[in-house]
Design a protein around this motif. Structure first.
Motif, PDB file in Angstrom:
ATOM      1  N   GLU A   4      -1.885  14.665 -10.771  1.00 38.65           N
ATOM      2  CA  GLU A   4      -1.601  13.577 -10.778  1.00 38.65           C
ATOM      3  C   GLU A   4      -0.272  13.425  -9.879  1.00 38.65           C
ATOM      4  O   GLU A   4       0.559  14.253  -9.989  1.00 38.65           O
ATOM      5  N   MET A   5      -0.162  12.433  -9.102  1.00 36.18           N
ATOM      6  CA  MET A   5       1.147  12.196  -8.260  1.00 36.18           C
ATOM      7  C   MET A   5       1.146  10.780  -7.962  1.00 36.18           C
ATOM      8  O   MET A   5       0.320   9.955  -7.976  1.00 36.18           O
ATOM      9  N   PRO A   6       2.352  10.510  -7.522  1.00 36.57           N
ATOM     10  CA  PRO A   6       2.671   8.915  -7.178  1.00 36.57           C
ATOM     11  C   PRO A   6       1.888   8.763  -5.879  1.00 36.57           C
ATOM     12  O   PRO A   6       1.603   9.519  -4.787  1.00 36.57           O
ATOM     13  N   ILE A   7       1.683   7.335  -5.367  1.00 45.52           N
ATOM     14  CA  ILE A   7       0.872   6.900  -4.212  1.00 45.52           C
ATOM     15  C   ILE A   7       1.476   7.523  -2.961  1.00 45.52           C
ATOM     16  O   ILE A   7       1.005   7.777  -2.183  1.00 45.52           O
ATOM     17  N   GLY A   8       2.814   7.335  -3.209  1.00 37.71           N
ATOM     18  CA  GLY A   8       3.575   7.683  -1.881  1.00 37.71           C
ATOM     19  C   GLY A   8       3.321   9.160  -1.538  1.00 37.71           C
ATOM     20  O   GLY A   8       3.392   9.650  -0.259  1.00 37.71           O
ATOM     21  N   LYS A   9       3.530  10.035  -2.398  1.00 35.97           N
ATOM     22  CA  LYS A   9       3.388  11.488  -2.123  1.00 35.97           C
ATOM     23  C   LYS A   9       1.998  11.758  -1.674  1.00 35.97           C
ATOM     24  O   LYS A   9       1.650  12.514  -0.649  1.00 35.97           O
ATOM     25  N   LEU A  10       0.957  10.999  -2.169  1.00 36.17           N
ATOM     26  CA  LEU A  10      -0.459  11.097  -1.852  1.00 36.17           C
ATOM     27  C   LEU A  10      -0.660  10.812  -0.448  1.00 36.17           C
ATOM     28  O   LEU A  10      -1.393  11.354   0.403  1.00 36.17           O
ATOM     29  N   ALA A  11      -0.079   9.604  -0.097  1.00 36.12           N
ATOM     30  CA  ALA A  11      -0.076   8.996   1.203  1.00 36.12           C
ATOM     31  C   ALA A  11       0.544  10.033   2.419  1.00 36.12           C
ATOM     32  O   ALA A  11      -0.083  10.200   3.451  1.00 36.12           O
ATOM     33  N   GLY A  12       1.656  10.585   2.041  1.00 37.97           N
ATOM     34  CA  GLY A  12       2.035  11.697   2.884  1.00 37.97           C
ATOM     35  C   GLY A  12       1.372  12.813   2.931  1.00 37.97           C
ATOM     36  O   GLY A  12       1.156  13.428   4.168  1.00 37.97           O
ATOM     37  N   LEU A  13       0.739  13.174   2.023  1.00 37.12           N
ATOM     38  CA  LEU A  13      -0.174  14.409   2.036  1.00 37.12           C
ATOM     39  C   LEU A  13      -1.223  14.261   2.912  1.00 37.12           C
ATOM     40  O   LEU A  13      -1.792  15.056   3.465  1.00 37.12           O
ATOM     41  N   LEU A  14      -1.870  13.084   2.746  1.00 41.27           N
ATOM     42  CA  LEU A  14      -2.957  12.744   3.721  1.00 41.27           C
ATOM     43  C   LEU A  14      -2.964  12.520   4.926  1.00 41.27           C
ATOM     44  O   LEU A  14      -3.677  12.138   5.579  1.00 41.27           O
ATOM     45  N   GLY A  15      -1.310  11.959   5.270  1.00 42.19           N
ATOM     46  CA  GLY A  15      -1.289  11.510   6.620  1.00 42.19           C
ATOM     47  C   GLY A  15      -1.652  10.050   6.626  1.00 42.19           C
ATOM     48  O   GLY A  15      -2.288   9.814   7.860  1.00 42.19           O
ATOM     49  N   MET A  16      -1.405   9.260   5.591  1.00 41.81           N
ATOM     50  CA  MET A  16      -2.010   7.934   5.807  1.00 41.81           C
ATOM     51  C   MET A  16      -1.085   7.064   5.423  1.00 41.81           C
ATOM     52  O   MET A  16      -0.288   7.339   4.606  1.00 41.81           O
ATOM     53  N   GLU A  17      -1.241   5.794   6.160  1.00 40.70           N
ATOM     54  CA  GLU A  17      -0.281   4.712   5.448  1.00 40.70           C
ATOM     55  C   GLU A  17      -0.439   4.207   4.152  1.00 40.70           C
ATOM     56  O   GLU A  17      -1.652   4.219   3.466  1.00 40.70           O
ATOM     57  N   ARG A  18       0.350   3.793   3.449  1.00 39.04           N
ATOM     58  CA  ARG A  18       0.100   3.637   2.036  1.00 39.04           C
ATOM     59  C   ARG A  18      -0.657   2.300   1.767  1.00 39.04           C
ATOM     60  O   ARG A  18      -1.427   2.207   0.912  1.00 39.04           O
ATOM     61  N   THR A  19      -0.743   1.562   2.537  1.00 37.21           N
ATOM     62  CA  THR A  19      -1.536   0.058   2.713  1.00 37.21           C
ATOM     63  C   THR A  19      -3.037   0.395   2.631  1.00 37.21           C
ATOM     64  O   THR A  19      -3.789   0.026   1.971  1.00 37.21           O
TER      65      THR A  19
END
Length: 146
Positions: free
Chosen positions: A58-73
């Motif tokens: 489990e992780m915060p959406i911001g951390k997951l976005a950074g890990l995947l190299g994706m924009e949060r939206t």
């Protein structure tokens, strides 16, 4: 300062644009993964999100976005679909503004079933890229280019 005129500028250089080539390659690679993943019931973009949650927890959406190299939206739109299918859960974190993302048991089962399909796609694309192409892709993906 004098601006160069159109006849002084070689716009044909844009035909070899690395950005364009990388976007074209990324779309082709995604289509190839998806063709291998068809029998699994999950698209490769969904598999990537789910497998990272399975590996890292489990992780915060911001951390997951950074890990995947994706924009949060962009990630948020994908996560809504995954939540609707019951593959992930989204809950409030310690900070109510932070949303925590976790994979569900159903999502874990999907990753397990999809892994052999992903593995075949990975081997196929690895062969197409060759050792040098694989190394270059991994290096560019891990490097801060700014």
């Amino acid at each position: 300062m004098k601006q160069p005129s159109d006849h002084d500028t070689d716009y044909m250089a844009a035909a070899g644009c690395f950005c364009l080539a990388s976007r074209q390659a990324a779309r082709k690679i995604t289509r190839l993964y998806d063709s291998h993943m068809q029998g699994s019931g999950v698209r490769v973009t969904q598999f990537t999100i789910l497998s990272q949650l399975m590996l890292r927890g489990e992780m915060p959406i911001g951390k997951l976005a950074g890990l995947l190299g994706m924009e949060r939206t962009t990630l948020s739109r994908n996560l809504t679909l995954l939540e609707d299918k019951g593959w992930i859960s989204i809950s409030a974190g310690e900070d109510p503004r932070a949303r925590m993302i976790a994979i569900t048991a159903q999502g874990r089962g999907l990753v397990r079933r999809g892994f052999p399909h992903w593995s075949k796609a990975q081997a196929h694309i690895g062969k197409l890229l060759g050792a040098d192409g694989q190394a270059a892709l991994k290096l560019l993906g891990s490097r801060n280019l700014g």
